[in-house]
Enzyme design. Structure first.
Site, short mmCIF file in Angstrom:
data_model
loop_
_atom_site.label_atom_id
_atom_site.label_comp_id
_atom_site.label_asym_id
_atom_site.label_seq_id
_atom_site.Cartn_x
_atom_site.Cartn_y
_atom_site.Cartn_z
CG HIS A 99 -5.03 -3.69 3.44
ND1 HIS A 99 -4.85 -2.76 4.44
CD2 HIS A 99 -5.55 -4.78 4.04
CE1 HIS A 99 -5.23 -3.27 5.59
NE2 HIS A 99 -5.67 -4.49 5.39
CG HIS A 101 -7.95 -8.65 3.04
ND1 HIS A 101 -7.00 -9.33 3.75
CD2 HIS A 101 -8.18 -7.51 3.73
CE1 HIS A 101 -6.67 -8.65 4.84
NE2 HIS A 101 -7.38 -7.53 4.86
P1 AMP Z 1 -6.45 -5.84 8.03
O1 AMP Z 1 -6.88 -6.55 9.26
O2 AMP Z 1 -7.53 -5.72 6.99
O3 AMP Z 1 -5.79 -4.50 8.34
O4 AMP Z 1 -5.36 -6.78 7.37
C1 AMP Z 1 -4.00 -6.61 7.47
C2 AMP Z 1 -3.38 -7.79 6.80
O5 AMP Z 1 -2.02 -7.51 6.53
C3 AMP Z 1 -3.40 -9.08 7.64
O6 AMP Z 1 -4.12 -10.08 6.93
C4 AMP Z 1 -1.93 -9.43 7.82
O7 AMP Z 1 -1.70 -10.81 7.77
C5 AMP Z 1 -1.28 -8.70 6.66
N1 AMP Z 1 0.11 -8.31 6.85
C6 AMP Z 1 0.62 -7.60 7.88
N2 AMP Z 1 1.95 -7.41 7.70
C7 AMP Z 1 2.27 -7.99 6.52
C8 AMP Z 1 3.48 -8.15 5.77
N3 AMP Z 1 4.66 -7.64 6.23
N4 AMP Z 1 3.44 -8.83 4.61
C9 AMP Z 1 2.28 -9.35 4.16
N5 AMP Z 1 1.10 -9.23 4.82
C10 AMP Z 1 1.10 -8.57 5.97
#
Ligand code: AMP
Ligand code: ZN
Length: 146
Positions: A99, A101
């Site tokens: 993903h 950001h």
């Molecule tokens: P990473 O640390 O790059 O893997 O980021 C994962 C991101 O996903 C974090 O910023 C979380 O806040 C976000 N996240 C996790 N679960 C959800 C969800 N159900 N809906 C929206 N964002 C999410």
């Protein structure tokens, strides 16, 4: 993947606040934002690593991500945005579906990346570049057409 939270969002099994969707990517608000409007852009196909995402999809992720950054600036008065992708646990990846950001930024938003600046020793920079570029060329040669 049935146990992947982002695949479950794509399948509509878990709610998400969607910003954009097309045949290749989905963008939705991060549930715990660095700043309000922080958005995630994901490939619809499950890929743990950014490196296996097909080029057209990766290109769409980047394009949609940067356009969301511009829309955040124009509509909400942010000054700038960061595009950030953590590839692997040691890099901070928590959700193992790749993903991108999109983090809207303000001059006075109080958030700082914890960036450091090391120095190469004599000749180390060139040596590093030679090894890395040779490895990259070999890897890319085996992947042409993907
Ligand atoms: P990473 O640390 O790059 O893997 O980021 C994962 C991101 O996903 C974090 O910023 C979380 O806040 C976000 N996240 C996790 N679960 C959800 C969800 N159900 N809906 C929206 N964002 C999410
Ligand atoms: Zn997934």
């Amino acid at each position: 993947m049935s146990n992947c939270i982002f695949c479950r969002i794509i399948a509509g099994e878990i709610p998400a606040v969607k910003i954009y969707e097309d045949d290749l990517v989905l963008a939705f608000l991060d549930i715990s934002p660095i700043n309000f409007g922080h958005t995630l852009v994901i490939p619809k196909e499950h890929h743990e690593s950014s490196s296996t995402i097909p080029e057209a999809t990766a290109g769409r992720m980047f394009r949609v991500g940067s356009r969301i950054g511009i829309a955040l600036k124009r509509k909400f008065d942010y000054d700038a945005f960061n595009l950030h992708l953590a590839d692997g646990t040691a890099a901070g990846q928590v959700v193992m579906h790749a993903h991108l950001h999109v983090v809207p930024r303000g001059v006075e938003d109080g958030f700082r990346w914890n960036w450091r600046q090391l120095k190469y020793g004599e000749g180390e920079m060139q040596e590093f570049a030679e090894k890395l570029s040779a490895k990259l060329a070999a890897d890319l040669a085996g992947e042409s057409g993907k």
